[in-house]
Design a protein around this motif. Structure first.
Motif, mmCIF file in Angstrom:
data_model
loop_
_atom_site.group_PDB
_atom_site.id
_atom_site.type_symbol
_atom_site.label_atom_id
_atom_site.label_comp_id
_atom_site.label_asym_id
_atom_site.label_seq_id
_atom_site.Cartn_x
_atom_site.Cartn_y
_atom_site.Cartn_z
ATOM 1 N N ASN A 127 -17.228 69.705 -64.118
ATOM 2 C CA ASN A 127 -18.530 69.342 -63.561
ATOM 3 C C ASN A 127 -18.957 67.923 -63.906
ATOM 4 O O ASN A 127 -19.895 67.411 -63.314
ATOM 5 C CB ASN A 127 -19.605 70.323 -64.031
ATOM 6 C CG ASN A 127 -19.496 71.657 -63.306
ATOM 7 O OD1 ASN A 127 -19.199 71.694 -62.121
ATOM 8 N ND2 ASN A 127 -19.717 72.730 -64.030
ATOM 9 N N SER A 128 -18.287 67.282 -64.823
ATOM 10 C CA SER A 128 -18.632 65.911 -65.195
ATOM 11 C C SER A 128 -18.089 64.875 -64.210
ATOM 12 O O SER A 128 -18.563 63.738 -64.174
ATOM 13 C CB SER A 128 -18.095 65.608 -66.598
ATOM 14 O OG SER A 128 -16.694 65.852 -66.639
ATOM 15 N N VAL A 129 -17.107 65.248 -63.389
ATOM 16 C CA VAL A 129 -16.484 64.294 -62.464
ATOM 17 C C VAL A 129 -17.472 63.910 -61.364
ATOM 18 O O VAL A 129 -18.040 64.766 -60.694
ATOM 19 C CB VAL A 129 -15.183 64.857 -61.849
ATOM 20 C CG1 VAL A 129 -14.633 63.930 -60.773
ATOM 21 C CG2 VAL A 129 -14.139 65.056 -62.938
ATOM 22 N N GLN A 130 -17.649 62.594 -61.193
ATOM 23 C CA GLN A 130 -18.550 62.069 -60.171
ATOM 24 C C GLN A 130 -17.806 61.317 -59.077
ATOM 25 O O GLN A 130 -18.280 61.226 -57.954
ATOM 26 C CB GLN A 130 -19.577 61.136 -60.818
ATOM 27 C CG GLN A 130 -20.461 61.855 -61.806
ATOM 28 C CD GLN A 130 -21.433 60.911 -62.491
ATOM 29 O OE1 GLN A 130 -21.601 59.770 -62.093
ATOM 30 N NE2 GLN A 130 -22.063 61.409 -63.544
ATOM 31 N N ILE A 131 -16.632 60.760 -59.420
ATOM 32 C CA ILE A 131 -15.899 59.928 -58.469
ATOM 33 C C ILE A 131 -14.428 60.367 -58.408
ATOM 34 O O ILE A 131 -13.783 60.513 -59.443
ATOM 35 C CB ILE A 131 -15.964 58.440 -58.881
ATOM 36 C CG1 ILE A 131 -17.417 57.958 -58.888
ATOM 37 C CG2 ILE A 131 -15.107 57.578 -57.953
ATOM 38 C CD1 ILE A 131 -17.602 56.602 -59.536
ATOM 39 N N ILE A 132 -13.942 60.563 -57.196
ATOM 40 C CA ILE A 132 -12.517 60.796 -56.958
ATOM 41 C C ILE A 132 -12.082 59.739 -55.951
ATOM 42 O O ILE A 132 -12.536 59.741 -54.802
ATOM 43 C CB ILE A 132 -12.227 62.213 -56.434
ATOM 44 C CG1 ILE A 132 -12.698 63.265 -57.442
ATOM 45 C CG2 ILE A 132 -10.733 62.365 -56.155
ATOM 46 C CD1 ILE A 132 -12.556 64.695 -56.963
ATOM 47 N N GLU A 133 -11.232 58.824 -56.402
ATOM 48 C CA GLU A 133 -10.826 57.699 -55.562
ATOM 49 C C GLU A 133 -9.680 58.069 -54.615
ATOM 50 O O GLU A 133 -9.098 59.150 -54.710
ATOM 51 C CB GLU A 133 -10.444 56.505 -56.438
ATOM 52 C CG GLU A 133 -11.630 55.930 -57.192
ATOM 53 C CD GLU A 133 -11.297 54.700 -58.002
ATOM 54 O OE1 GLU A 133 -10.121 54.268 -58.035
ATOM 55 O OE2 GLU A 133 -12.224 54.155 -58.631
ATOM 56 N N GLU A 134 -9.335 57.128 -53.758
ATOM 57 C CA GLU A 134 -8.345 57.347 -52.707
ATOM 58 C C GLU A 134 -6.991 57.795 -53.252
ATOM 59 O O GLU A 134 -6.534 57.327 -54.282
ATOM 60 C CB GLU A 134 -8.183 56.090 -51.854
ATOM 61 C CG GLU A 134 -7.643 54.908 -52.627
ATOM 62 C CD GLU A 134 -7.757 53.606 -51.871
ATOM 63 O OE1 GLU A 134 -6.726 53.149 -51.365
ATOM 64 O OE2 GLU A 134 -8.873 53.073 -51.799
ATOM 65 N N LYS A 135 -6.418 58.729 -52.542
ATOM 66 C CA LYS A 135 -5.094 59.279 -52.828
ATOM 67 C C LYS A 135 -4.959 59.848 -54.233
ATOM 68 O O LYS A 135 -3.851 60.012 -54.735
ATOM 69 C CB LYS A 135 -4.004 58.231 -52.590
ATOM 70 C CG LYS A 135 -3.928 57.719 -51.175
ATOM 71 C CD LYS A 135 -2.787 56.726 -51.024
ATOM 72 C CE LYS A 135 -2.765 56.129 -49.642
ATOM 73 N NZ LYS A 135 -1.671 55.169 -49.492
ATOM 74 N N ALA A 136 -6.059 60.179 -54.884
ATOM 75 C CA ALA A 136 -5.998 60.703 -56.251
ATOM 76 C C ALA A 136 -5.122 61.949 -56.337
ATOM 77 O O ALA A 136 -4.398 62.126 -57.309
ATOM 78 C CB ALA A 136 -7.400 61.003 -56.772
ATOM 79 N N PHE A 137 -5.179 62.787 -55.322
ATOM 80 C CA PHE A 137 -4.408 64.029 -55.320
ATOM 81 C C PHE A 137 -3.458 64.114 -54.138
ATOM 82 O O PHE A 137 -3.014 65.192 -53.767
ATOM 83 C CB PHE A 137 -5.350 65.241 -55.307
ATOM 84 C CG PHE A 137 -6.209 65.346 -56.519
ATOM 85 C CD1 PHE A 137 -5.678 65.713 -57.735
ATOM 86 C CD2 PHE A 137 -7.567 65.066 -56.450
ATOM 87 C CE1 PHE A 137 -6.466 65.815 -58.865
ATOM 88 C CE2 PHE A 137 -8.368 65.164 -57.569
ATOM 89 C CZ PHE A 137 -7.822 65.534 -58.779
ATOM 90 N N ALA A 138 -3.117 63.008 -53.530
ATOM 91 C CA ALA A 138 -2.259 63.025 -52.347
ATOM 92 C C ALA A 138 -0.886 63.599 -52.661
ATOM 93 O O ALA A 138 -0.323 63.359 -53.723
ATOM 94 C CB ALA A 138 -2.121 61.614 -51.774
ATOM 95 N N PRO A 149 -20.315 70.285 -57.934
ATOM 96 C CA PRO A 149 -21.497 69.655 -57.325
ATOM 97 C C PRO A 149 -21.796 68.266 -57.889
ATOM 98 O O PRO A 149 -22.599 67.534 -57.316
ATOM 99 C CB PRO A 149 -22.629 70.635 -57.634
ATOM 100 C CG PRO A 149 -22.130 71.499 -58.721
ATOM 101 C CD PRO A 149 -20.631 71.492 -58.657
ATOM 102 N N SER A 150 -21.141 67.884 -58.955
ATOM 103 C CA SER A 150 -21.372 66.576 -59.575
ATOM 104 C C SER A 150 -20.768 65.419 -58.785
ATOM 105 O O SER A 150 -21.107 64.255 -59.024
ATOM 106 C CB SER A 150 -20.789 66.570 -60.991
ATOM 107 O OG SER A 150 -19.393 66.861 -60.941
ATOM 108 N N ILE A 151 -19.882 65.697 -57.832
ATOM 109 C CA ILE A 151 -19.195 64.649 -57.065
ATOM 110 C C ILE A 151 -20.211 63.820 -56.287
ATOM 111 O O ILE A 151 -20.995 64.349 -55.515
ATOM 112 C CB ILE A 151 -18.159 65.249 -56.087
ATOM 113 C CG1 ILE A 151 -17.100 66.056 -56.826
ATOM 114 C CG2 ILE A 151 -17.528 64.158 -55.213
ATOM 115 C CD1 ILE A 151 -16.130 65.264 -57.633
ATOM 116 N N LYS A 152 -20.155 62.505 -56.505
ATOM 117 C CA LYS A 152 -21.033 61.585 -55.786
ATOM 118 C C LYS A 152 -20.252 60.724 -54.797
ATOM 119 O O LYS A 152 -20.784 60.274 -53.800
ATOM 120 C CB LYS A 152 -21.770 60.678 -56.773
ATOM 121 C CG LYS A 152 -22.752 61.440 -57.638
ATOM 122 C CD LYS A 152 -23.496 60.535 -58.577
ATOM 123 C CE LYS A 152 -24.468 61.373 -59.382
ATOM 124 N NZ LYS A 152 -25.049 60.659 -60.478
#
Length: 182
Positions: A127-138, A149-152
């Motif tokens: 829940n602390s994660v706010q940012i997931i950048e491009e191709k992080a899990f590609a 819900p913490s994703i901004k």
């Protein structure tokens, strides 16, 4: 102390036989520190690949650099330290055997290509994660990727959704109703 690529190369025996001493006084893992360590092209890989399947990174580590574990062919599981704040760019990129990782609560950012071309089947994003950048899990093997819900800010434009059986579960936790994955 910083764990550097040179430190890793000169202390492989210690890493294998006495991991507590290898990590002693370490607070940072530098960029590229373990890069390609167990690759089939690496002449030391015949020994290290057997000891490099699972790594427990101690809680003394506060920072893991970009590309730190990139291209580690035999790495299957990583236990990250509790006080880690971000997963840097390409930290675990091209780790084709990596199927298990637990992100600690407190991580706020998963940077570009952090887990690119791994084989993760499931990951709990805290829940602390706010940012997931491009191709992080590609190019992973997710069937479900619940987002907290913490994703901004999120960029999943290159995630492989061919294995996702329930697209609604991708977005339900975050309140997303749709996301353009093209």
């Amino acid at each position: 102390m910083h764990i550097t690529k040179e430190y890793v190369k000169t202390n492989l025996a210690l890493f294998i036989t006495e991991p507590e001493k290898f990590w002693e006084n370490a607070t940072h893992i530098d960029d590229y520190a373990f890069y390609n360590l167990d690759s089939v092209d690496n002449p030391v890989s015949n020994i290290e690949k057997y000891y490099f399947k699972s790594i427990v990174i101690p809680n003394t580590i506060e920072y893991i650099g970009a590309h730190a574990f990139e291209d580690c062919d035999y790495l299957e599981e990583v236990i990250l330290p509790d006080n880690l704040k971000s997963i840097e760019e390409a930290t675990f990129k091209y780790c084709p055997s990596l199927t298990r990782i637990q992100l600690p609560e407190g991580v706020t950012c998963i940077k570009k290509e952090a887990f690119y071309e791994c084989r993760l089947e499931h990951i709990d994003i805290p829940n602390s994660v706010q940012i997931i950048e491009e191709k992080a899990f590609a190019c992973n093997n997710f069937t479900n990727l619940p987002l907290p819900p913490s994703i901004k800010k999120i960029d999943l434009s290159n995630i492989n959704t061919s294995n996702v059986t329930d697209m609604s579960s991708l977005f339900a936790a975050s309140g997303y109703t749709s996301l353009d994955l093209s």
